[in-house]
Design a protein around this motif. Structure first.
Motif, short mmCIF file in Angstrom:
data_model
loop_
_atom_site.label_atom_id
_atom_site.label_comp_id
_atom_site.label_asym_id
_atom_site.label_seq_id
_atom_site.Cartn_x
_atom_site.Cartn_y
_atom_site.Cartn_z
N ARG A 196 24.14 -17.26 5.41
CA ARG A 196 23.43 -17.33 4.12
C ARG A 196 23.49 -16.00 3.39
NH1 ARG A 196 19.38 -20.00 7.17
NH2 ARG A 196 17.92 -18.29 6.80
N ALA A 197 23.36 -14.91 4.13
CA ALA A 197 23.40 -13.58 3.49
C ALA A 197 24.77 -13.32 2.88
CB ALA A 197 23.06 -12.50 4.51
N ARG A 198 25.84 -13.70 3.56
CA ARG A 198 27.19 -13.50 3.02
C ARG A 198 27.42 -14.37 1.80
NH1 ARG A 198 30.15 -13.12 9.03
NH2 ARG A 198 28.76 -11.43 9.71
N SER A 199 26.96 -15.61 1.86
CA SER A 199 27.11 -16.50 0.71
C SER A 199 26.36 -15.96 -0.50
CB SER A 199 26.58 -17.89 1.08
OG SER A 199 26.68 -18.77 -0.03
N ASP A 200 25.13 -15.49 -0.29
CA ASP A 200 24.35 -14.94 -1.40
C ASP A 200 25.07 -13.76 -2.06
OD1 ASP A 200 22.38 -16.78 -0.92
OD2 ASP A 200 21.05 -15.39 0.14
N ALA A 201 25.64 -12.88 -1.23
CA ALA A 201 26.33 -11.71 -1.78
C ALA A 201 27.59 -12.12 -2.53
CB ALA A 201 26.68 -10.73 -0.65
N TRP A 202 28.37 -13.08 -1.98
CA TRP A 202 29.56 -13.55 -2.68
C TRP A 202 29.19 -14.11 -4.05
CZ3 TRP A 202 31.45 -16.81 2.08
CH2 TRP A 202 32.15 -15.98 2.95
N ARG A 203 28.16 -14.94 -4.08
CA ARG A 203 27.76 -15.59 -5.33
C ARG A 203 27.26 -14.57 -6.36
NH1 ARG A 203 27.73 -21.00 -5.20
NH2 ARG A 203 27.96 -22.02 -3.17
N GLN A 204 26.56 -13.54 -5.88
CA GLN A 204 26.09 -12.50 -6.80
C GLN A 204 27.26 -11.78 -7.46
OE1 GLN A 204 23.49 -9.93 -4.56
NE2 GLN A 204 22.05 -11.59 -4.11
N VAL A 205 28.29 -11.47 -6.67
CA VAL A 205 29.47 -10.80 -7.23
C VAL A 205 30.15 -11.70 -8.27
CG1 VAL A 205 31.76 -9.86 -6.72
CG2 VAL A 205 29.85 -9.36 -5.19
N LEU A 206 30.32 -12.97 -7.93
CA LEU A 206 30.95 -13.89 -8.88
C LEU A 206 30.13 -14.01 -10.16
CD1 LEU A 206 32.09 -16.71 -6.40
CD2 LEU A 206 33.54 -14.99 -7.51
N GLU A 207 28.83 -14.12 -10.03
CA GLU A 207 27.97 -14.24 -11.22
C GLU A 207 28.07 -13.01 -12.11
OE1 GLU A 207 24.04 -15.02 -9.84
OE2 GLU A 207 24.56 -17.00 -9.02
N GLN A 208 28.21 -11.84 -11.49
CA GLN A 208 28.34 -10.62 -12.28
C GLN A 208 29.62 -10.61 -13.11
OE1 GLN A 208 28.00 -7.56 -9.30
NE2 GLN A 208 25.82 -7.91 -9.01
N HIS A 209 30.59 -11.45 -12.74
CA HIS A 209 31.84 -11.60 -13.50
C HIS A 209 31.88 -12.93 -14.25
CE1 HIS A 209 32.88 -8.37 -10.69
NE2 HIS A 209 33.85 -8.04 -11.52
N GLN A 210 30.70 -13.53 -14.47
CA GLN A 210 30.57 -14.81 -15.17
C GLN A 210 31.43 -15.91 -14.52
OE1 GLN A 210 31.20 -11.83 -17.37
NE2 GLN A 210 28.99 -11.71 -16.95
N LEU A 211 31.42 -15.93 -13.19
CA LEU A 211 32.17 -16.92 -12.43
C LEU A 211 31.24 -17.66 -11.47
CD1 LEU A 211 35.25 -14.70 -11.44
CD2 LEU A 211 35.22 -16.46 -13.23
N VAL A 212 31.68 -18.83 -11.06
CA VAL A 212 31.01 -19.56 -9.98
C VAL A 212 32.08 -19.96 -8.97
CG1 VAL A 212 29.10 -20.42 -11.38
CG2 VAL A 212 31.21 -21.77 -11.19
N ALA A 213 31.65 -20.14 -7.73
CA ALA A 213 32.61 -20.58 -6.70
C ALA A 213 33.11 -21.98 -7.04
CB ALA A 213 31.94 -20.57 -5.33
N GLN A 214 34.40 -22.19 -6.83
CA GLN A 214 34.99 -23.50 -7.10
C GLN A 214 34.42 -24.54 -6.14
OE1 GLN A 214 39.18 -23.41 -8.15
NE2 GLN A 214 39.54 -25.17 -6.82
N ALA A 215 34.13 -24.10 -4.91
CA ALA A 215 33.53 -24.98 -3.90
C ALA A 215 33.03 -24.10 -2.76
CB ALA A 215 34.54 -26.00 -3.37
#
Length: 360
Positions: A196-215
């Protein structure tokens, strides 16, 4: 007729010292001269003397034994940590006993109960635990020092490990710097604190670039689960990059991509996590986030033994740095025509060969 066991008196006579001196050597007392210690240890070796740990336990003495409750040692990361702990404990004259457990709190408590029944002097807990479960285990241990290796960074228990925030960000930012925008996450079980901690960090980085994970896909940390997850992706869902929560799942994912005729890294870049011992030997060698498992294992043992031997000392457990290790499983986004990826990959391979051997 059964031979008589060697006793402390036998060792004392052979070494020419008192029974008390032999006892001090066994208890690693600083009140023994080095020459005397060497003589006693030589006598023990020649007589094949084995210390009676059960008798030490009944006498209420420290047995110089650490207990390790660990995740399945079929997984490379826990196995490397356990190996480092075993070797470090042995170097310091301590024993390490282990109990494996599943991911649920009940199995963790059962493993800890098994270790406590063996009268260990302190506990190492390398299991993914929610904060409440870790606190319950700490309460079970009573006055015994405990050190947790897989809990939330803000858990109010003594813990030692790596920052998931830092490590996960390193992998995600590497892919974004290469131009990737279509990213799929391949994570461990949702019940895992680390996942969960890794997922949260990945999503934060993507959001900072106006992106979301494709899946976001999920596995159980094994290579086979990574393979199955990627095989289930439809062709239209294939990303340009895959962020994976551990190296073993990344291995399975790359095997699935290979079977589907997808070239790594030309068509899809893959980033792992852990930098386990085999990661540099994957094909292609895996770009990953290094967690120094040996350092973690050794420092954990050092910290816990210090707590046993100096209980009044208020030692703070450590958090260690992660490191991005760039190898051959990542590359800039490929914008070539369908079918041209294999040609590009072969040209890249030949370029590496020529760079290694300029005479060819």
């Amino acid at each position: 007729m059964k031979s008589r066991s060697v006793t402390l008196d036998d060792v004392a006579r052979a070494a020419g010292v008192s029974y008390q001196t032999v006892s001090r050597v066994l208890n690693h007392s600083s009140r023994v001269a080095e020459s005397t210690r060497s003589r006693v240890e030589a006598a023990m070796l020649s007589l094949n003397y084995v210390p009676n740990r059960v008798a030490q336990q009944l006498a209420g003495k420290n047995t110089r034994t650490l207990g390790l409750a660990t995740s399945d040692l079929a997984l490379l990361a826990p196995a490397q940590i356990a190996s480092a702990m075993q070797q470090r404990a042995s170097q310091l004259g301590w024993h390490l006993v282990m109990a494996m457990a599943g991911a649920d709190a009940g199995a963790a408590q059962a493993a800890v109960s098994d270790l406590l029944a063996q009268r260990v002097d302190a506990l190492l807990v390398n299991l993914p635990l929610e904060t409440a479960a870790a606190q319950q285990i700490e309460a079970m241990a009573g006055s015994l020092p405990c050190l947790f290796l897989d809990v939330a960074e803000d858990a109010p228990v003594a813990s030692c490990g790596f920052s998931a925030q830092t490590g996960a960000r390193q992998g995600a930012e590497h892919l974004l710097a290469l131009g990737h925008r279509r990213v799929v996450l391949l994570n461990g079980p949702s019940s895992s604190v680390a996942a969960r901690a890794r997922s949260d960090a990945w999503r934060q980085v993507l959001e900072q670039h106006q992106l979301v994970a494709q899946a976001e896909l999920f596995g159980d940390w094994s290579a086979s689960s990574g393979y199955r997850a990627v095989m289930q992706l439809a062709d239209r869902e294939l990303p340009s990059a895959l962020l994976v929560a551990n190296d073993q799942m990344a291995l399975g994912a790359m095997q699935a991509l290979h079977q589907r005729g997808i070239v790594v890294p030309t068509e899809i870049s893959v980033v792992g996590y852990d930098d386990t011992a085999d990661s540099a030997w994957y094909q292609p060698p895996l770009t990953t986030v290094r967690q120094d498992m040996r350092l973690l294992g050794e420092r954990s043992v050092d910290w816990l033994i210090r707590r046993v031997e100096q209980p009044a000392e208020q030692a703070t457990a450590e958090m260690f740095a992660t490191e991005l290790v760039v190898r051959d499983s990542t590359a800039p986004v490929f914008n070539g025509k369908p079918g041209s990826a294999r040609v590009a990959a072969e040209l890249q391979r030949l370029a590496r060969v020529l760079a290694q051997d300029p005479e060819q």
